[in-house]
Design a protein around this motif. Structure first.
Motif, PDB file in Angstrom:
ATOM      1  N   LYS A  10       0.880  -1.244   0.038  1.00 40.27           N
ATOM      2  CA  LYS A  10      -0.051   0.067  -0.057  1.00 40.27           C
ATOM      3  C   LYS A  10       0.836   1.310   0.092  1.00 40.27           C
ATOM      4  N   PRO A  11       0.495   2.288  -0.646  1.00 41.98           N
ATOM      5  CA  PRO A  11      -0.691   2.427  -1.481  1.00 41.98           C
ATOM      6  C   PRO A  11      -0.279   1.837  -2.975  1.00 41.98           C
ATOM      7  N   PHE A  12      -1.481   1.326  -3.457  1.00 41.30           N
ATOM      8  CA  PHE A  12      -1.238   0.479  -4.793  1.00 41.30           C
ATOM      9  C   PHE A  12      -2.166   1.060  -5.881  1.00 41.30           C
ATOM     10  N   ASN A  13      -1.694   0.806  -7.312  1.00 39.49           N
ATOM     11  CA  ASN A  13      -2.703   0.990  -8.204  1.00 39.49           C
ATOM     12  C   ASN A  13      -3.761   0.166  -8.588  1.00 39.49           C
ATOM     13  N   PHE A  14      -4.949   0.663  -8.525  1.00 42.46           N
ATOM     14  CA  PHE A  14      -6.094  -0.513  -8.602  1.00 42.46           C
ATOM     15  C   PHE A  14      -6.167  -1.198  -9.767  1.00 42.46           C
ATOM     16  N   LYS A  15      -5.534  -0.779 -10.981  1.00 41.79           N
ATOM     17  CA  LYS A  15      -5.466  -1.598 -12.256  1.00 41.79           C
ATOM     18  C   LYS A  15      -4.345  -2.869 -11.890  1.00 41.79           C
TER      19      LYS A  15
END
Length: 227
Positions: A101-106
């Motif tokens: 985290k944080p991460f890209n949703f895609k």
């Protein structure tokens, strides 16, 4: 696809549930480890996404319980902890992938789909007995021996060893290892390969036995009886 999300952060949980549902996934959200344990043990899931820092039971404890029960559902671990040792610990306890985290949703969606393909498509039959020199792996019994001596490996060590043995006498690239063992092709994991190769060598290179895992500089690794 049925996804179980285990996340105690309300904002993250709401956001992920909404996003996953919009992507067409059937998503069930559980907020603590104890409730998640019961849900996992009593229902079937295609992919489990869990945070590490959970109330009741941590993600690591929960992951260990799931694998102890011989539940093979792929697990994607989420965590704000992004040190290499944290990733190694989670993967070694039974997680199949790790996203900081944080991460890209895609990227999350891509990893979910990759895990699903890996674990739910019918795989071609494989040889049940793999060997190199005096090392023997019986995949049916999940048993590893060297000159008749039992060797205990973690799940990731076992997968790495089988990955090399499946290509005995051939160079296995680091990219191939990442795809086969960690189900990713991101080079941020490459130092984990080095760590696990070292773990393997320490366990299978018994005294007076030939060293059979070779480093092929710039290309990858090979397991072979040849010098």
């Amino acid at each position: 696809m049925d996804i179980l999300l285990i996340e105690d952060d309300v904002n993250i949980g709401n956001s992920l549930t909404k996003g996953l549902t919009e992507e067409g996934f059937s998503t069930t959200w559980v907020k603590n480890g104890l409730d998640a344990r019961d849900v996992i043990f009593n229902e079937k899931w295609d992919v489990i996404i869990m945070d590490i820092m959970l109330p009741g039971l941590t993600g690591i404890q929960l992951c260990e319980m799931v694998r102890f029960k011989k539940i093979s559902t792929p697990i994607l671990m989420l965590s704000a902890l992004d040190e290499v040792d944290d990733k190694i610990n989670a993967l070694d306890k039974g997680a199949d992938d790790y996203l900081s985290k944080p991460f890209n949703f895609k990227e999350l969606i891509s990893r979910i789909n990759a895990l699903h393909r890996r674990f739910h498509q019918k795989m071609p039959s494989e040889s049940e007995i793999l060997s190199c020199d005096t090392l023997v792996v019986n995949k049916t019994k999940n048993k590893i021996t060297r000159s008749g001596v039992d060797i205990q490996l973690s799940s990731k060590e076992y997968m790495l060893l089988c990955c090399l043995l499946d290509e005995k006498d051939k160079v296995v690239s680091r990219t191939r290892i990442l795809e086969q063992v960690w189900h990713t092709n991101l080079d941020t994991y490459t130092n984990i390969i080095d760590v696990y190769i070292s773990y393997l060598r320490n366990k299978i290179d018994l005294p007076n036995e030939k060293k059979i895992i070779k480093t092929i500089k710039g290309r990858g690794y090979m397991i072979t009886e040849s010098e």
